[in-house]
Design an enzyme around this catalytic site. Structure first.
Site, PDB file in Angstrom:
ATOM      1  NE  ARG A 323      -4.119   0.067   1.851  1.00 44.68           N
ATOM      2  CZ  ARG A 323      -5.294   0.411   1.310  1.00 44.68           C
ATOM      3  NH1 ARG A 323      -5.539   1.665   0.995  1.00 44.68           N
ATOM      4  NH2 ARG A 323      -6.198  -0.510   1.060  1.00 44.68           N
ATOM      5  CD  GLU A 726      -7.026   2.852   6.522  1.00 41.81           C
ATOM      6  OE1 GLU A 726      -6.012   2.211   6.834  1.00 41.81           O
ATOM      7  OE2 GLU A 726      -7.771   2.538   5.572  1.00 41.81           O
TER       8      GLU A 726
END
Length: 777
Positions: A323, A726
């Protein structure tokens, strides 16, 4: 309110898009919200303490626990030899042991469990253990691991175009390095599990975890039992931030093993110091960049090398580092790019999921590049960022070959720059710096583009269970967990909207593995997306049954049955929702349904690092203004303006709180939260006295937070909302960029500061001195 079965709805209707308070808000502020440690302890409850390794890497020569077993209050002591099933509490690779067996791989690794009549007795007993070690070579830092070539997996490469050729042809080229520190989750509620034995070796576990199903499966494996022998239940957590996605399994398994072995309830709740020593952190990174660009600051080619400290075991590090690679582009089109990621194994506690899951480190890397290019060209950093944004005409392909179809970053950035008066404030900052030799200000506006979905494709699914009772009240259960982020209230609003009933008619019960099985973690910002859609699916099933029943009983076409806030309109008659439910029950109609949702359109080939790993992107931008004291390194954030895209918000009040909290947590990561390990792998910052999270005094004096009004998800998510868990954390990068600008001002912007994160006062002071020395040279 109670529904007699015949009355119409009379309390206010509050479905989606309404600013409704958190369902536990009152209990939070009055101290009545119940967490695992608040649960009444059943008679005979044992308290479990885990004996910990004092070595970073060593062979266990001998472990004498006789004195531990003989200590007052001790009921049992368990080691690896007492595990009936598999000695494993890892999420994927089977390399995290419940108890060390022959070798230890980090300080704080669990060696044994002591179960006693009190936690004080258990701790005192554990201190009597005599462990003899033979030291083995230990790699503590990324540099140590790189020198020994210790990796949790092979390095990964993601590329598009010919970066090397683009760099060679570029009229301007710079190289640099940047270190980004880790971060402790510092949840208000620490890790905690309470296990109660049941018949035939079964066990029920109350656990503070983001992933009940994973805890269930791992506890069952430790016990050598099928999953149905273990029930894991979670009502709420006092914060998680990723730290309870995988790390809770160790404590749950220890409590469950004690409970099954002794036939008595067992609680395992480490104190703050033990928690910080034993549990993983955000991965710290070291980044190298080589970037080519034209005179207008447009990137032509870039090579990035990412190296992370993964810790002693694999945990979720492969996906986290992936990621990071996915997010080194942030909002920027990289014409020719190569990203290489090294995942180093060190003899420190295994790092784990943390809000953003590697994305923040990737974004911090590219924002550092943007600041460096601005410094090299003499351009305003915001202008460099504008010129490199994703756009049309082929400038919309990511390094992993996903087309950016929903790019709202340019408009959102311009809206924020205008509303925060960026240009005038930049001139004011320049004037201030010219007039002040000691204090220096910095201003920075940085964007966020964050991909939404689990990059492990099969995790993008959710289930739900919805009951309608004969009085018209509604009970929900789904696989999502509540850690303070407001998931429960959002999903309740989804159900209220579906049935057009007042919100107080809807209750969500504790997440439990015996109601909705095989669930994914509440992570990847997907809680509302997945579980909201699963609940809506179940609600639609029930509505279809009710419509069919009502049409038959009242003798009207199905098209003439409609759910409204005033009641259910059936032909010309208005019927209370409770009245309809009671009639359906009497008519032998099932009033219970399961729901399911799987995210569409996503596919990814990890071998080639190509595909569409994300369903959509969430966007945001923040403008931060700081002032530094060049004599002490002290920094203050004077003002922050934030504009964030949440699509059509399910609950604006909750989302605003998430944005504000995420920004502050991101700011803390990059400014004050410093993890320090000594040469022997001992964490020295393991308490509030040595590890500084942001406080109310660190909040910007002026903090303007707004949701972007034009927001609407282009994809058919739950009511066209966007994830908000997030993405806001990366807004804190604007603070670090502003500090970088303030430090550069100390050298009249003649050189790029060598400032790593976190920008603690010590780091800022050293960077100021370095800038002045190089600028004068």
């Amino acid at each position: 309110m109670a529904d007699s079965g015949a009355s119409l709805n009379v309390t206010p209707f509050q479905g989606v898009h309404a600013s409704v308070p958190h369902d536990s808000a009152l209990r939070h502020v009055t101290g009545t919200a119940i967490y695992v440690d608040d649960l009444p302890e059943p008679p005979g409850t044992l308290h479990v303490h885990l004996g910990m390794s004092t070595k970073a890497h060593a062979r266990i020569v001998s472990m004498n626990l006789d004195a531990v077993r003989a200590a007052p209050g001790v009921v049992c002591v368990l080691t690896a030899a007492d595990i009936p099933g598999e000695n494993d509490v890892s999420p994927v690779i089977h390399d995290d042991k419940l108890f060390a067996d022959g070798e230890v791989y980090c300080v704080g690794q669990s060696l044994f469990a002591v179960a006693a009549t009190s936690i004080a007795a258990a701790r005192a007993a554990a201190a009597k253990a005599v462990v003899d070690y033979e030291d083995l070579p230990a790699a503590i830092t990324i540099a140590d691991a790189a020198a020994a070539d210790l990796k949790i997996e092979a390095s990964q490469r993601m590329a598009r175009g010919d970066a090397q050729a683009a760099l060679a042809a570029a009229p301007n080229r710079i190289q640099g390095r940047h270190a980004i520190g880790g971060q402790d989750h510092f949840y208000l509620e620490g890790q905690a599990s309470l296990a109660t034995p049941r018949e035939e070796g079964d066990v029920h576990v109350w656990c503070s975890t983001q992933h009940p199903s994973e805890v269930q499966h791992l506890v069952a494996n430790v016990l050598g039992r099928p999953s149905h022998a273990v029930i894991v239940e979670v009502r709420r957590m006092g914060g998680g931030f990723g730290g309870k996605e995988t790390q809770a399994s160790l404590f749950a398994a220890a409590a469950a093993l004690v409970a099954v072995k002794t036939g008595r309830p067992a609680k395992c709740r480490p104190d703050r110091d033990e928690d910080m020593v034993m549990t993983g952190k955000r991965h710290d990174f070291e980044v190298g960049y080589d970037v080519g660009f034209d005179d207008e600051g447009r990137l032509l080619g870039i090579k990035l090398e990412l190296a992370s400290r993964c810790g002693a075991t694999t945990d979720l590090s492969p996906a986290i580092n992936d990621r990071a690679m996915f997010h080194v582009d942030n909002t920027y089109y990289l014409p020719a790019v190569e990203i290489v990621s090294h995942r180093y194994r060190t003899h420190t506690v295994s790092n784990t999921a943390f809000r953003g899951f590697g994305g923040p480190q990737g974004m911090a890397a590219i924002e550092r590049v943007m600041d460096a290019v601005a410094q090299a060209t003499g351009l305003d950093p915001l202008e460099v960022r504008r010129r490199n944004l994703y756009g049309d005409g082929g400038r919309n392909l990511t390094p992993y070959y996903q087309v950016v179809e929903d790019n709202v970053a340019p408009q959102l950035i311009e809206d924020l720059a205008r509303s925060c008066d960026y240009d005038a404030r930049q001139r004011a900052v320049d004037a201030f710096n010219a007039a002040n030799p000691i204090l220096k200000k910095g201003l920075a506006l940085t964007p966020v583009k964050f991909g939404i979905s689990f990059t492990t494709t099969h995790l993008n699914q959710a289930g739900a269970l919805v009951h309608l009772y004969a009085d018209g009240s509604i009970m929900l259960n789904h696989g999502g967990t509540e850690m303070g982020q407001g998931l429960y209230i959002k999903v309740a609003q989804v159900a209220a909207e579906a049935f057009q009933v007042p919100l107080d008619r809807v209750k969500i019960t504790a997440t439990t593995t015996d109601k909705v099985p095989n669930t994914s973690a509440t992570a990847a910002s997907s809680g509302a997306d997945l579980n909201g859609m699963a609940v809506l699916d179940a609600a639609n099933t029930l509505k279809a049954r009710l419509v069919e029943f009502a049409a038959g009983k009242w003798g009207v076409p199905a098209e003439e049955v409609a759910f409204t806030p005033e009641g259910v309109r059936i032909g010309a008659e208005l019927v209370g929702f409770g009245q309809l439910c009671r009639a359906a029950h009497i008519g032998r109609i099932s009033l219970s349904a399961t729901g399911f949702y799987a995210t569409p359109k996503i596919t990814y080939d990890r071998k080639t690092h190509r595909g569409r790993p994300f369903y959509y992107f969430a966007y945001g931008a923040a403008c931060s203004e700081v002032v530094i004291d060049t004599l002490t390194g002290e920094t203050k954030v004077l003002r922050a303006d934030i504009l964030h895209d949440v699509g059509r918000s399910l609950n604006p009040a909750i989302d605003l709180g998430q944005v504000e909290g995420g920004f502050i947590q991101g700011m803390g990561w990059l400014t004050t939260e410093e993890l320090v390990y000594d040469a022997k792998g001992v964490l020295k910052t393991h308490a509030p006295s040595t590890y500084k999270i942001p406080t109310a005094g660190d909040r910007p004096r002026v903090l303007n937070v707004a949701l972007w009004e034009p927001g609407r998800n282009a994809e058919p998510t739950i009511h066209r909302s966007k994830a908000v868990g997030e993405p806001p954390l990366m807004l804190g990068i604007s603070v670090f960029s502003a500090i970088t600008r303030a430090v550069a001002a100390a050298g009249e912007h003649r050189v790029m500061p060598n400032l790593d994160a976190p920008a603690t006062p010590e780091a800022v002071l050293m960077a100021v001195e370095d800038v002045r020395r190089r600028a004068d040279g």
